[in-house]
Design an enzyme around this catalytic site. Structure first.
Site, short mmCIF file in Angstrom:
data_model
loop_
_atom_site.label_atom_id
_atom_site.label_comp_id
_atom_site.label_asym_id
_atom_site.label_seq_id
_atom_site.Cartn_x
_atom_site.Cartn_y
_atom_site.Cartn_z
N SER A 209 0.83 -1.19 0.00
CA SER A 209 0.00 0.00 0.00
C SER A 209 0.88 1.25 0.00
O SER A 209 1.70 1.44 -0.89
CB SER A 209 -0.95 -0.06 1.20
OG SER A 209 -1.92 0.95 1.12
N ASP A 442 -9.44 -2.64 -6.23
CA ASP A 442 -8.87 -1.98 -5.06
C ASP A 442 -9.67 -0.72 -4.72
O ASP A 442 -9.88 0.14 -5.58
CB ASP A 442 -7.40 -1.61 -5.33
CG ASP A 442 -6.60 -1.36 -4.06
OD1 ASP A 442 -7.15 -0.75 -3.13
OD2 ASP A 442 -5.43 -1.78 -4.01
N HIS A 470 -7.26 -5.32 -1.25
CA HIS A 470 -6.09 -4.54 -0.86
C HIS A 470 -5.23 -5.21 0.20
O HIS A 470 -4.01 -5.04 0.21
CB HIS A 470 -6.57 -3.16 -0.37
CG HIS A 470 -5.47 -2.18 -0.17
ND1 HIS A 470 -4.84 -1.53 -1.21
CD2 HIS A 470 -4.88 -1.72 0.96
CE1 HIS A 470 -3.92 -0.72 -0.73
NE2 HIS A 470 -3.92 -0.80 0.58
#
Length: 493
Positions: A209, A442, A470
């Site tokens: 991320s 996502d 995610h």
């Protein structure tokens, strides 16, 4: 970006339908083109080796040797002799390799860059990536990014006492990806620069991320320290402010709301009932914060991860049960809601979330400005939609600890002087192997912008799928990493 409760086990086998591996060769046409000339090619600041402060070693049941390390680095790398802060890093090494060397082991190092911004690393044993990388012959290095965990953490009650708002804003500006990467590079020099071979002086980076955003910043300015880079849900959009990101992630958020209400249609009335109750009588939470309608809708942040929809349904179900029984909320429910919302204990996440997209432009409360009408209100017939990974001004009132940073929120939102985070020209001539996992659905990282970034980075290869979310690097580690390892090995089908 999103931060989730860990999932420690991958159960069964997953049918990765619509799974594809793409090598995107065309340069970015939208995002890179919008970069101002100053951001397209920005000079890197020289970084010296970090000062090692202390080191502690212990063994953990299960065959892990842990080496805890504290380093001292400049607050501002352009003033290397100025004020210093601490950065903490934790090595996880196979116990059988107990050579006592400066790195704590002979295996090559994989640095894990945590999602966020503003989250510390969890203990190595709790992260399934530890097992994966150790099984591939690496040792892991988990770095608490500056301002988090044991790295001079930001806290409203003890941080920068007596300083002005302007001074605090300037310090917070030092906590973005550019300086996180400089900390990594300074630590790398301390740990590896005495190695004889050039390849041994480099390390692998895995960015999840926001950690992937940091990894691309690393590629931009200090590629000489990198052996290879992996990102999972972390290919950053090459933009100057968040507007284009939110335009896309709001659409994904609405799709996830639709999935939630299709799965639990009874929750349409349940959520409407809960919101009506909160409008009449906002609830004081155990921490002292207030559960308003807005804060309740913030729970939709969980929709972007595996298991998130079911988690929020259980909260909604319990809330309705409490209203049936008591016309009020129990302590247990309040605690469950707070456990899903980490803004109070990770204030950087709210303070710098929009800023992590900014290069020479302000965010101007982008999420609030780009809020679609469907999320602003609803009729008596329409479902009330949850919000996602967005930061709004009311959060600096509704969250008890976050409210202590209230005076900093506007100055950060309207700050213009954000340094460049990426060097597009350097990315186009990249020579470091890059392997990215991108998730088509996502909810936090705009997929099409991620694809453009992969196309911009010379030699980058990506695995793209619409059946993982995610937090798959934790929830379904082997499904993600197995595909990335195929890319690394050069396998094609």
């Amino acid at each position: 970006m999103g931060h989730f409760t860990p999932a420690f086990r991958l159960l069964g086998r997953y049918n990765l339908l619509a799974l594809s591996v793409r090598r995107l060769s065309r340069p970015s046409t939208r995002s890179a083109a919008t970069m101002s000339p100053g951001n397209r090619s920005a000079p890197s600041i020289p970084v010296s080796a970090a000062e090692a402060v202390k080191e502690e070693t212990h063994l953990i049941v299960g065959g892990l040797k842990i080496v805890d390390r504290w380093f001292q680095v400049p607050v501002d790398y352009s003033c290397p002799d100025g004020e210093k802060i601490r950065v903490f890093a934790r090595s996880a090494i196979n116990n059988k390799d107990n050579d006592g060397g400066v790195t704590g082991g002979k295996q090559p190092i994989c640095v894990y860059l945590q999602g966020g911004p503003g989250f510390e690393c969890s203990p190595p044993k709790s992260h399934p990536l530890t097992e994966f990388y150790l099984g591939k012959g690496y040792q892991m290095l988990y770095i608490d990014q500056r301002g988090t965990g044991l790295s001079s953490p930001i806290d409203a009650d003890v941080w920068m006492k007596g300083c002005t708002v302007a001074e605090k804003v300037q310090r917070l500006k030092m906590l973005r990806a550019d300086n996180i990467v400089r900390d990594c590079e300074a630590i790398r020099k301390t740990m590896l620069d005495d190695k004889e071979k050039e390849e041994e002086r480099k390390w692998t980076v895995h960015g999840q991320s926001f950690g992937g955003f940091c990894a691309v910043t690393y590629l931009s300015f200090y590629p000489e320290g990198l052996k290879e880079v992996f990102t999972t849900g972390g290919m950053p959009p090459l933009v100057n402010n968040p507007d284009a990101v939110y335009d896309r992630t709001y659409r994904k958020l609405q799709e996830r709301n639709a999935v939630y209400y299709r799965k639990y249609p009874q929750d349409v009335k349940a959520v409407r009932r809960i919101v009506a109750y909160l409008k009449r009588d906002p609830v004081v939470l155990p921490s002292g914060g207030t559960l308003t309608e807005g804060r309740f809708r913030d729970l939709g942040l969980a929709f972007g991860g595996h298991g998130g929809i079911d988690t929020i349904h259980r909260i909604v179900q319990r809330a309705v049960n409490d209203l049936d029984c008591y016309d009020g909320f129990t302590y247990k429910l309040k605690q469950m809601i707070e456990s899903q919302q980490s803004f109070d204990v990770n204030p950087i996440y709210a303070l710098l979330h929009e800023a992590c997209y900014c290069q020479g432009e302000p965010s101007g409360w982008s999420a609030a400005r780009r809020l679609p009408p469907s999320l602003q209100s609803s009729s008596d017939e329409d479902p009330i939609l949850f919000t996602g990974e967005m930061i709004y001004p009311y959060m600096f009132t509704d969250y008890s600890e976050l409210s202590k940073f209230h005076e900093l929120a506007d100055p950060l939102a309207y700050e213009k002087a954000w340094p460049a985070l990426y060097d597009v020209d350097q990315l186009k001539r990249n020579e470091v192997p890059v392997f990215a996992a991108n998730f088509i659905d996502d909810m936090y990282v705009a997929y099409d912008l991620s694809r453009e970034t992969v196309a911009t980075i010379q030699g980058a290869r990506s695995f793209d799928t619409n059946v993982l979310h995610h937090n798959a690097v934790r929830a379904k580690t082997w499904a993600v990493m197995g595909e990335l390892w195929k890319l690394r090995s050069g396998e094609v089908d």
